[in-house]
Design an enzyme around this catalytic site. Structure first.
Site, PDB file in Angstrom:
ATOM      1  N   THR A  70       0.884  -1.299   0.038  1.00  0.00           N
ATOM      2  CA  THR A  70      -0.177   0.049  -0.012  1.00  0.00           C
ATOM      3  C   THR A  70       0.691   1.321   0.073  1.00  0.00           C
ATOM      4  O   THR A  70       0.529   2.439  -0.690  1.00  0.00           O
ATOM      5  CB  THR A  70      -1.066  -0.146   1.059  1.00  0.00           C
ATOM      6  OG1 THR A  70      -1.617  -1.264   1.073  1.00  0.00           O
ATOM      7  CG2 THR A  70      -1.638   1.317   1.400  1.00  0.00           C
ATOM      8  N   CYS A 323      -9.048  -7.467   0.949  1.00  0.00           N
ATOM      9  CA  CYS A 323      -8.822  -6.065   1.727  1.00  0.00           C
ATOM     10  C   CYS A 323      -9.967  -5.254   1.563  1.00  0.00           C
ATOM     11  O   CYS A 323      -9.867  -4.161   2.636  1.00  0.00           O
ATOM     12  CB  CYS A 323      -7.763  -5.350   0.577  1.00  0.00           C
ATOM     13  SG  CYS A 323      -6.564  -6.172   0.073  1.00  0.00           S
TER      14      CYS A 323
END
Ligand code: PMP
Length: 375
Positions: A70, A323
């Site tokens: 990320t 996610c």
């Protein structure tokens, strides 16, 4: 437990756990410290950096550790846009990117960049030409993932990046390789990527560690400033235990990429074969996708309901992308999987350690779920 959610995270391998433990017991120094304890920690970080660099065919100097993919994706997009975006304002991306790319792009739009999202054609396939015709002289960055995390679809990264580089050599290319790394060959020269994002916990490392490959000569401005660790690109004391674990996991997996690919391809074929006898189940993943990810729909059964039914049998899968905590990302729709089919999508993600028996038990449980679960 039958764990079929390896695209969400993998179990740390014993080499990774051992390496992390060592860095939390005997070798706990701060790599920036000038004494021996610091030097030893620095040597551990350097060794992991070299392992990861070797694995993608580059030099240690091009690998920057982060807190995960990320952050790597944020650093790549924000950092390259900040470095090169004064004169150029267009970013080209695929329409099926992970939230860590897509949300970052949404933020870039707010900052005045024009983001062009290229969708697959009607047959659900990406066409390299569509990316290339979306690029102009004004394009600062092209970003696309290698393997889609929800369907296993393999995007034509090499084709797109090499064509972009031929026509617009100044445009920066970034690839989110999280679901491809250690599963398909990921080599910097072959992909023609200037920036590559990697994640440790998807390859049997530990959560909270990733890396960004930055090609020599490509400028990326930091998004985290401070003590100038990682050559000033990513400040903050390096997480030596997590980095050591990442390196150890990659060292273990690197020599067996093609062997494991063959094993998992066999598992995928056999899973699809077994599922073909279960009424109401359709396979959403393409035949030529990554074998590690198989997306299916169980007609008339909402993903969460099926997921929890399977969970009651200690079989763990994911609904769409783990996610997003069950929230539909819209990515399946981009691939032409819409309506009830998308509502009932379940993602199975395997490793080479997944067994035929586990897949058999999974299929039996889905068959039972199709009969017992309300929908
Ligand atoms: N990109 C892709 C394609 C992913 O699948 C994930 C994890 N689900 C990420 C990025 C984010 O990785 P991390 O968990 O290391 O932040």
């Amino acid at each position: 437990m039958i764990y079929l959610d390896n695209a969400a995270t993998t179990k740390p391998c014993s080499a990774a756990v051992k390496a992390a433990c060592e860095a939390m017991t005997d070798n706990f120094g701060n790599p920036s410290s000038l004494h021996r304890a610091g030097l030893n920690a620095q040597l551990t970080v350097d060794a992991a950096r070299k392992t990861i660099a070797d694995s993608i065919g580059t030099e240690s100097g091009c690998i920057y550790f982060t807190s995960g993919a990320t952050e790597s994706n944020n650093l790549a997009i924000r950092g390259a846009s900040a470095a090169y975006g004064r004169k150029k304002h267009r970013i080209v991306a695929s329409s099926v990117e992970h939230a860590s790319v897509d949300e970052t792009l949404a933020d870039m739009e707010k900052k005045g960049f024009e983001v062009v999202r290229v969708s697959p054609r009607e047959d659900g396939r990406f066409c390299a030409e569509d990316f290339i015709s979306a690029c102009t002289e004004d394009t600062v960055l092209v970003t696309m993932m290698y393997v889609n995390n929800e369907t296993g679809y393999i995007l034509p990264v090499k084709e797109v990046f090499s064509a972009v580089k031929r026509r617009f050599p100044e445009t920066v290319t970034h690839c989110d390789c999280v679901q491809a790394y250690m599963k398909l060959p990921v080599k910097v020269n072959q992909l023609q990527a200037d920036l590559i994002s990697l994640s440790g916990h998807k390859v049997h490392g530990v959560k909270g560690c990733g890396a960004l490959y930055i090609k020599k000569g490509i400028r990326v401005l930091p998004i985290i400033t401070g003590g100038k660790q990682e050559k000033g690109i990513r400040s903050g004391t390096e997480s030596v235990p997590l980095i050591a674990a990442f390196g150890a996991a990659v060292k273990e997996l690197s020599p067996t990429i093609s062997e494991r690919y063959d094993t998992v391809s066999g598992l995928k074929n056999s899973l699809i074969n077994k599922l073909s006898s279960v009424d109401g189940v359709t396979v959403n993943s393409p035949e030529d996708g990554s074998p590690y990810i198989v997306n299916i729909s169980a007609e008339g059964k909402r993903s969460e309901i099926m997921l929890h039914f399977l969970e009651s049998k200690e079989i763990y899968v994911s609904s769409g992308s783990a996610c997003s905590k069950g929230q539909q990302s819209g990515v399946l729709g981009e691939f032409g999987i819409t309506g009830k089919r998308a509502d009932s999508a379940v993602r199975i993600s395997m490793t080479a350690e997944t067994t035929e028996e586990e897949l058999e038990m999974f299929c039996d449980a889905v068959r039972e779920g199709m009969e017992k679960v309300r929908g």
